[in-house]
Write an enzyme that holds these catalytic residues in place. Structure first.
Site: not given
Ligand code: NAI
Length: 785
Positions: A190, A241-243, A245-246, A263, A297, A394
């Site tokens: 996804k 993605g974000s901590t 959601v992780g 990650e 990240c 962050e």
């Molecule tokens: P996010 O963590 O919400 O999104 C990353 C992915 O997870 C997207 O594909 C999203 O659709 C999916 N996702 C969201 N909620 C989910 C859930 N409950 N279950 C499964 N998948 C889910 O990140 P977002 O909201 O776009 O960005 C927020 C903050 O996260 C940023 O400001 C940044 O601080 C951090 N971030 C860190 C990243 C990294 O590479 N470590 C990448 C993107 C964001």
């Protein structure tokens, strides 16, 4: 007419736009996208727009994936998986090779599409993202080819659900899909809702090369679609993605048996020492926090600079900042494009405002920003005190914090004063200082005199709340493989009466003493002052301390003080383990008798003791042989892959093999330099508590192994929740496993929840334990350039 020098000084040269014609034609022809399931695009469902963040214009309509879409994609992946895994490695290699070739053929197209959808400058998509995507598929074509030889006996995990973010959309897809397919898995991926287009273009590549249906499935949608994928019948979730959601995913997968790699975020230190080449370090900052609009990240978002050079460095940095060009991402002469989305722009603005409200000062480029679009002028914040919200959160935008330090030790302290541990960048002309800092910084990746370099052959991933698991190289591939199946062995009934027995009573007949716990190298009474009776067939064998939260805390504290163990040489650690084996051997009969007393048959008892001794020899032998590696990367670096101990580990042992179970788990952890808080078999803790006497005379420093007896699940819960415990191993039935996985979300510790196994067999010992006791730190050192 201005001279070349004038132009370079003012940077006021004209735009050099990359053409988007071909991509816009492609988008116009598609218009609305469905998912890619079972080798074909589905009809679109309910859709949302994906937009160009530089202009706000709609690029395409994307289908919001439902739980039913996810189920269909997982079913397609499930149906395809056995056939895909059964292919010879060479056959899978050819498919991965075809992907690499097709990505290369479309390099320009994909670079433009990525820039349009994400807002990142074409210079980066063209020179970094897309070439790295191709490299990733080539590298993993190689792994597919060599899999059987390099990972004998390993099997794919099965069907993998993969959720990726928007900051490197196609590169993250490659990081997820390439190793998964090489290892024989099939995938449902996804992409992020802001940036789905290159994933859909990749789906077209899969169709075009004729990849077997169902091997790669792409389902678009937002977090709800992601959550549906997490809840679906996949065997593994790989998330970037974000901590936040992780954490939610860790909770949702707890106890499901799904493998998980995370990650997550970071707040990575960028350390500029007093002897650093300051101009190079300034360029490092450009590549670190002003790369990809700071949406990285592992960005060096905390600049730590030696006080002696703070003024000089800050001056040069400010000069360089003034020369950055922010603008149309498709302009080839632009350094920075647009942030990914208005939501992200607002988030960055709010974070910076909060930092300034808490006393920080913003040094920001005074560049002309385009009138519309998600543009943000890069900068850095000074005067950030530790309580400032931007000190540890962050920003995920092109704004670093800048703080000074006096000594390298202080730099390490500041670098590690974060809950994250993803990356670090170290700038010094002294090789000794560089390697010293690299060793001391808690981060999964360390760049020496460099920043933000990635390669398919080098492991990438975090420590602490930056997540667990690795991507890239051998370690990354391993996370998509299962070891040989381990048969579950029946666990002994933990007949354990929680009703405490007052320590002073019940000591009659055969009961000759109350077994103490072992904390910080000393025998310790339980904090509760209470003990419980260790029973066998109605007889009281002895009393053991009824450990509680406080005892675990004391043990962790003692382990924290024994940090020198992690820095002891492997030879020293081996010596201690040999000595332990020797002392255990001297008391073999005594231990065997203890086991017989607890219900072992004499032969089984003798075998358990003998194997325990052998295990100590085995892990002593491995202490200086479970090596790291130097991996070949695309750039001129020696890239070290160092297996590092976690630090403090909690180990909750099986009841079935009260001595051998403990020894089999604790020794590999200790051999690798971890300190351990062990909870022995609750029903038969006496062989473990006897071990403390062997430890006493084996030169094992106090605090390296701590033993806390008592109610297993309760103590496991305390270990799971303890932030200083970096990793937890836990042998139990499925319910207990679910609980510790759910409880460990706080610091996102690495949890290995395993079923009981036959500890006397080959599966009771081996490199798998050493791998689980370590995490790879990748150190990039310039070499031969
Ligand atoms: P996010 O963590 O919400 O999104 C990353 C992915 O997870 C997207 O594909 C999203 O659709 C999916 N996702 C969201 N909620 C989910 C859930 N409950 N279950 C499964 N998948 C889910 O990140 P977002 O909201 O776009 O960005 C927020 C903050 O996260 C940023 O400001 C940044 O601080 C951090 N971030 C860190 C990243 C990294 O590479 N470590 C990448 C993107 C964001």
């Amino acid at each position: 007419m201005p001279s070349v020098k004038d132009i370079l000084m003012s940077m006021e040269y004209g735009p050099a736009p990359e053409s988007a014609t071909e991509v816009l034609k492609w988008l116009a022809a598609r218009g609305t996208f469905g998912h890619f399931i079972g080798g074909a695009f589905t009809a679109p469902g309910v859709t949302f727009a994906t937009t160009n963040p530089a202009t706000g214009e709609n690029l395409a309509q994307i289908t919001q994936g439902t739980a039913a879409d996810i189920a269909a994609a997982v079913a397609a992946a499930r149906a395809a998986q056995p056939g895909w895994a059964a292919l010879a490695g060479h056959e899978r290699a050819k498919w991965l090779y075809a992907m690499a070739r097709h990505v290369q053929k479309r390099e320009r197209f994909l670079a433009v599409l990525e820039s349009l959808d994400n807002g990142k400058p074409i210079r980066e998509t063209r020179d970094i993202d897309i070439p790295l995507v191709a490299r990733h598929f080539y590298h993993h074509a190689g792994w597919a080819e060599l899999l059987a030889e390099e990972f004998p006996g390993a099997a794919p995990v099965g069907v993998c659900g993969q959720i990726i973010p928007w900051n490197f959309p196609l590169l993250m897809l490659a990081w997820k899909i390439a190793p998964a397919l090489a290892a024989g898995n099939t995938v449902v991926l996804k992409p992020a809702e802001y940036t789905p287009l290159t994933a859909l273009a990749f789906a077209e590549i899969c169709a075009e090369i004729g990849l077997p249906a169902g091997v790669v499935n792409i389902v678009t949608g937002d977090g709800e679609t992601g959550a549906a994928l997490v809840a679906s019948k996949v065997d593994k979730i790989a998330f970037t993605g974000s901590t936040e959601v992780g954490r939610a995913i860790r909770k949702a997968t707890a106890g499901t048996g799904k493998a998980l790699t995370l990650e997550l975020g970071g707040k990575s230190p960028f350390i500029v020492c007093a002897d650093a080449d300051l101009d190079a370090a300034v360029e490092g900052v450009v590549e670190s926090i002003w790369f990809n609009q700071g949406q990285v990240c592992c960005a060096g978002s905390r600049i730590l600079v030696a006080e002696a050079v703070e003024d000089a460095f800050t001056r040069r940095l400010t000069d360089r900042l003034a020369r950055l060009r922010v603008g149309d991402p498709l302009d080839k002469s632009v350094d920075m494009g647009a942030l990914v989305h208005p939501v992200q722009l607002a988030r960055v603005q709010q974070m910076v405002a909060a930092g300034m409200a808490a006393g920080a000062r913003l040094v920001q480029a005074e560049c002309k920003l385009p009138a519309k679009g998600c543009f943000y002028a890069p900068g850095f914040l000074t005067g950030v005190n530790p309580a400032n919200p931007v000190a540890d959160a962050e920003i995920f935008g092109p704004v670093a914090t800048l703080t000074s330090f006096r000594t390298p030790d202080e730099a390490v302290e500041l670098a590690n004063a974060t809950r994250y541990g993803l990356a670090a960048s170290v700038w010094t002309e002294s090789v000794n200082l560089a390697m010293d800092l690299a060793a001391k910084v808690k981060a999964g990746v360390v760049w020496v005199n460099s920043a933000n370099i990635f390669d398919a052959g080098a492991a990438f991933g975090g420590m602490r709340e930056s997540g667990f698991g690795r991507e890239g190289g051998r370690a990354g591939l391993r996370d998509y493989l299962r070891g040989p199946e381990v048969a579950e062995a029946p666990e002994a009934q933990a007949t354990f009466d929680t009703a405490p027995v007052p320590a002073a009573t019940g000591q009659t007949g055969a009961i000759d003493r109350t077994a103490k716990m072992y904390v910080g190298g000393r025998q310790a009474r339980p904090d509760s002052g209470q003990s419980y009776a260790v029973m066998h067939e109605g007889r009281v064998l002895g009393l053991a301390g009824l450990g509680s939260r406080k005892d675990i805390r004391n043990a962790v504290e003692a382990a924290a003080k024994a940090g020198a163990w992690g820095r002891a040489t492997a030879h020293n650690r081996a010596q201690v383990l040999y000595y332990l084996a020797e002392n255990l051997s001297a008391r073999a009969a005594e231990f065997a008798a203890r086991l017989v007393e607890g219900g072992h048959r004499p032969e089984a008892a003798a075998l358990e003791v003998d194997l325990s001794i052998r295990r100590a020899f085995y892990y002593a032998a491995q202490a200086d042989k479970f090596d790291g590696a130097v991996t070949a990367t695309k750039t001129a670096h020696v890239t070290l892959q160092m297996p590092e101990p976690f630090g403090i580990m909690g180990i909750v042992c099986p009841d079935a093999a009260p001595l051998l179970g403990l020894v089999s788990l604790v020794l590999p952890a200790i051999a690798m330099g971890n300190r351990v808080v062990a909870v022995p078999a609750a029903s038969r803790p006496l062989p473990a508590t006897d071990l403390s006497q062997v430890l006493d005379c084996s030169d094992m420093p106090g605090g390296v192994l701590n033993i806390v007896t008592g109610p297993k699940d309760e103590l496991a819960g305390v270990l799971a929740k303890h932030d200083e415990v970096a990793a937890l191993w836990y042998v139990s039935g499925p319910e207990g496993r679910a609980a510790v996985e759910a409880e460990s979300t706080g610091n996102l510790k690495s949890v290995w929840a395993l079923a009981n196994r036959d500890w006397t067999g080959p599966q009771g010992q081996g490199r798998a334990f050493l791998q689980r006791a370590t995490q790879v730190k990748t150190i990039w050192v310039p070499y031969g350039e």
